[in-house]
Scaffold this motif. Structure first.
Motif, PDB file in Angstrom:
ATOM      1  N   GLU A 215       0.829  -1.207   0.000  1.00 49.98           N
ATOM      2  CA  GLU A 215       0.000   0.000   0.000  1.00 49.98           C
ATOM      3  C   GLU A 215       0.863   1.257   0.000  1.00 49.98           C
ATOM      4  OE1 GLU A 215      -2.252  -3.439   1.243  1.00 49.98           O
ATOM      5  OE2 GLU A 215      -0.370  -2.579   2.007  1.00 49.98           O
ATOM      6  N   GLU A 216       1.970   1.213   0.742  1.00 50.93           N
ATOM      7  CA  GLU A 216       2.859   2.379   0.804  1.00 50.93           C
ATOM      8  C   GLU A 216       3.575   2.593  -0.530  1.00 50.93           C
ATOM      9  OE1 GLU A 216       5.433   1.299   3.958  1.00 50.93           O
ATOM     10  OE2 GLU A 216       4.019   1.803   5.548  1.00 50.93           O
ATOM     11  N   ALA A 217       4.074   1.507  -1.109  1.00 49.03           N
ATOM     12  CA  ALA A 217       4.778   1.620  -2.391  1.00 49.03           C
ATOM     13  C   ALA A 217       3.831   2.080  -3.493  1.00 49.03           C
ATOM     14  CB  ALA A 217       5.400   0.271  -2.750  1.00 49.03           C
ATOM     15  N   ASN A 218       2.625   1.532  -3.500  1.00 53.95           N
ATOM     16  CA  ASN A 218       1.638   1.891  -4.513  1.00 53.95           C
ATOM     17  C   ASN A 218       1.229   3.354  -4.386  1.00 53.95           C
ATOM     18  OD1 ASN A 218      -0.180   1.294  -6.664  1.00 53.95           O
ATOM     19  ND2 ASN A 218      -1.847   1.110  -5.178  1.00 53.95           N
ATOM     20  N   ALA A 219       1.009   3.797  -3.162  1.00 52.48           N
ATOM     21  CA  ALA A 219       0.616   5.203  -2.924  1.00 52.48           C
ATOM     22  C   ALA A 219       1.735   6.150  -3.337  1.00 52.48           C
ATOM     23  CB  ALA A 219       0.254   5.395  -1.456  1.00 52.48           C
ATOM     24  N   TRP A 220       2.968   5.785  -3.026  1.00 55.38           N
ATOM     25  CA  TRP A 220       4.100   6.621  -3.422  1.00 55.38           C
ATOM     26  C   TRP A 220       4.151   6.768  -4.940  1.00 55.38           C
ATOM     27  CZ3 TRP A 220       8.250   5.711  -6.617  1.00 55.38           C
ATOM     28  CH2 TRP A 220       9.264   6.678  -6.599  1.00 55.38           C
ATOM     29  N   GLY A 221       3.979   5.663  -5.650  1.00 54.29           N
ATOM     30  CA  GLY A 221       4.027   5.706  -7.101  1.00 54.29           C
ATOM     31  C   GLY A 221       2.953   6.597  -7.686  1.00 54.29           C
ATOM     32  N   LYS A 222       1.750   6.512  -7.128  1.00 55.36           N
ATOM     33  CA  LYS A 222       0.651   7.327  -7.636  1.00 55.36           C
ATOM     34  C   LYS A 222       0.865   8.807  -7.357  1.00 55.36           C
ATOM     35  CE  LYS A 222      -2.908   3.743  -7.459  1.00 55.36           C
ATOM     36  NZ  LYS A 222      -4.180   3.300  -6.860  1.00 55.36           N
ATOM     37  N   ARG A 223       1.585   9.118  -6.275  1.00 55.47           N
ATOM     38  CA  ARG A 223       1.881  10.525  -5.987  1.00 55.47           C
ATOM     39  C   ARG A 223       2.925  11.086  -6.941  1.00 55.47           C
ATOM     40  NH1 ARG A 223       1.949   8.723  -0.559  1.00 55.47           N
ATOM     41  NH2 ARG A 223       4.238   8.834  -0.532  1.00 55.47           N
ATOM     42  N   GLN A 224       3.802  10.213  -7.444  1.00 56.31           N
ATOM     43  CA  GLN A 224       4.903  10.684  -8.274  1.00 56.31           C
ATOM     44  C   GLN A 224       4.470  11.033  -9.690  1.00 56.31           C
ATOM     45  OE1 GLN A 224       7.870  11.252  -6.702  1.00 56.31           O
ATOM     46  NE2 GLN A 224       6.611  10.573  -4.978  1.00 56.31           N
ATOM     47  N   GLU A 225       3.553  10.243 -10.255  1.00 53.22           N
ATOM     48  CA  GLU A 225       3.180  10.456 -11.648  1.00 53.22           C
ATOM     49  C   GLU A 225       1.862   9.769 -11.953  1.00 53.22           C
ATOM     50  OE1 GLU A 225       5.845   7.749 -14.235  1.00 53.22           O
ATOM     51  OE2 GLU A 225       6.992   8.129 -12.397  1.00 53.22           O
ATOM     52  N   ALA A 226       1.212  10.250 -13.000  1.00 53.70           N
ATOM     53  CA  ALA A 226      -0.043   9.642 -13.426  1.00 53.70           C
ATOM     54  C   ALA A 226       0.204   8.204 -13.845  1.00 53.70           C
ATOM     55  CB  ALA A 226      -0.637  10.439 -14.587  1.00 53.70           C
ATOM     56  N   LYS A 227      -0.696   7.332 -13.470  1.00 53.62           N
ATOM     57  CA  LYS A 227      -0.588   5.895 -13.764  1.00 53.62           C
ATOM     58  C   LYS A 227       0.725   5.316 -13.224  1.00 53.62           C
ATOM     59  CE  LYS A 227      -3.441   6.143 -17.948  1.00 53.62           C
ATOM     60  NZ  LYS A 227      -3.523   5.845 -19.392  1.00 53.62           N
ATOM     61  N   GLY A 228       1.157   5.840 -12.082  1.00 55.20           N
ATOM     62  CA  GLY A 228       2.434   5.408 -11.511  1.00 55.20           C
ATOM     63  C   GLY A 228       2.297   4.360 -10.433  1.00 55.20           C
ATOM     64  N   GLY A 229       1.099   3.785 -10.307  1.00 58.79           N
ATOM     65  CA  GLY A 229       0.894   2.761  -9.285  1.00 58.79           C
ATOM     66  C   GLY A 229       1.633   1.473  -9.602  1.00 58.79           C
ATOM     67  N   LEU A 230       1.567   0.553  -8.663  1.00 62.75           N
ATOM     68  CA  LEU A 230       2.293  -0.711  -8.760  1.00 62.75           C
ATOM     69  C   LEU A 230       1.313  -1.867  -8.685  1.00 62.75           C
ATOM     70  CD1 LEU A 230       5.160  -2.093  -8.645  1.00 62.75           C
ATOM     71  CD2 LEU A 230       4.894  -2.071  -6.161  1.00 62.75           C
ATOM     72  N   SER A 231       1.448  -2.827  -9.573  1.00 64.34           N
ATOM     73  CA  SER A 231       0.572  -3.988  -9.515  1.00 64.34           C
ATOM     74  C   SER A 231       0.979  -4.897  -8.356  1.00 64.34           C
ATOM     75  CB  SER A 231       0.628  -4.777 -10.831  1.00 64.34           C
ATOM     76  OG  SER A 231       1.880  -5.438 -10.955  1.00 64.34           O
ATOM     77  N   LYS A 232       0.014  -5.633  -7.825  1.00 71.37           N
ATOM     78  CA  LYS A 232       0.338  -6.578  -6.754  1.00 71.37           C
ATOM     79  C   LYS A 232       1.236  -7.697  -7.260  1.00 71.37           C
ATOM     80  CE  LYS A 232      -3.467  -5.789  -3.566  1.00 71.37           C
ATOM     81  NZ  LYS A 232      -4.555  -6.397  -2.759  1.00 71.37           N
TER      82      LYS A 232
END
Length: 265
Positions: free
Chosen positions: A123-140
């Motif tokens: 959850e922390e890694a995914n949230a960080w990615g989304k804050r950095q850039e659009a579509k920057g989330g991480l798949s499970k």
């Protein structure tokens, strides 16, 4: 991080000739390794270059492979991301997806960006990615292999890439299939039979025997047939790289550690 060069259309940069380090290893060693992660650790397929006989085993750590069985290998290919972008996407994934159209593009997923490896929870890694850039989330799916990515990253240096590379099994099977992606998913019976036939046609006749032996030793939950077949395909990729025949997908970019971001097949 160095700026990423534009990726060339379709297949990527020309296949480079083996460098001096690779040629020296190839001349001194008679085997290559294909490596794939599994629940029990790491599945290793060892292919003898003379006679094409093969065997397999499971290693508990990637460092054990490099410092043990792989220390004298002419080439090692592993199905695990090597070289991680700090931001954005690696070009090699896009090139691999292009190679695997139609049907197998979903087998290529975006690995974590390097800063994501510092987080303890998805959850922390995914949230960080989304804050950095659009579509920057991480798949499970990508997060689940983060421990093994860390393991490989900690064990290697840029110099190791002369005889160790990231490879993608589906790109490898497509090369064995005259450039066509496999028609069936690898966990379906039709997909298993399709991939076994490609391995056998390429001269790797021991894949099913390796699976049965590892399954007997470690149990069905620890070793999956598709993972063994993938490791075998990567051993053939290691052989092809030595021969200058492997598919090489990269724009030449390096990550913050100096590791080339590339995929072999």
């Amino acid at each position: 991080m160095p700026k990423r060069a534009r990726s060339s259309p379709e297949s990527a940069m020309p296949m480079p000739s083996p460098d001096r380090t690779t040629r020296k290893r190839a001349g001194a060693s008679e085997f290559v390794l294909g490596v794939d992660g599994c629940r029990a650790g790491w599945i290793v397929a060892r292919l003898n270059l003379s006679g094409m006989s093969a065997n397999g085993f499971i290693a508990m750590s990637f460092a054990e492979i490099l410092n043990g069985a792989g220390a004298q290998a002419a080439m090692i290919m592993v199905d695990m991301p090597i070289g991680l972008a700090d931001s954005g996407r690696r070009a090699c994934e896009g090139l691999a997806r292009r190679r695997l159209k139609p049907g197998r593009t979903s087998s290529v997923f975006t690995p974590p960006r390097r800063p994501m490896l510092n987080f303890d929870a998805y959850e922390e890694a995914n949230a960080w990615g989304k804050r950095q850039e659009a579509k920057g989330g991480l798949s499970k799916q990508a997060w689940m292999i983060a421990p093994k990515i860390r393991e490989v990253d900690a064990a290697i240096t840029p110099a190791d890439q002369a005889r160790l590379g990231e490879a993608h099994p589906e790109v490898a099977f497509a090369r064995l299939n005259d450039g066509r992606p496999c028609a069936h998913a690898k966990r379906r019976q039709e997909g298993e039979e399709e991939r076994l036939a490609l391995l056998t046609r390429a001269g790797f006749s021991d894949a099913e025997d390796i699976y049965q032996a590892l399954r007997k030793e470690h149990g069905a939950k620890a070793v999956k047939r598709d993972d063994v077949y993938d490791a075998c395909a990567l051993a053939l990729t290691a052989k092809a790289r030595l021969e200058g025949k492997a598919v090489h997908l990269s724009d030449g970019a390096r990550d913050a550690r100096g590791l080339v971001m590339e995929i072999w097949g």
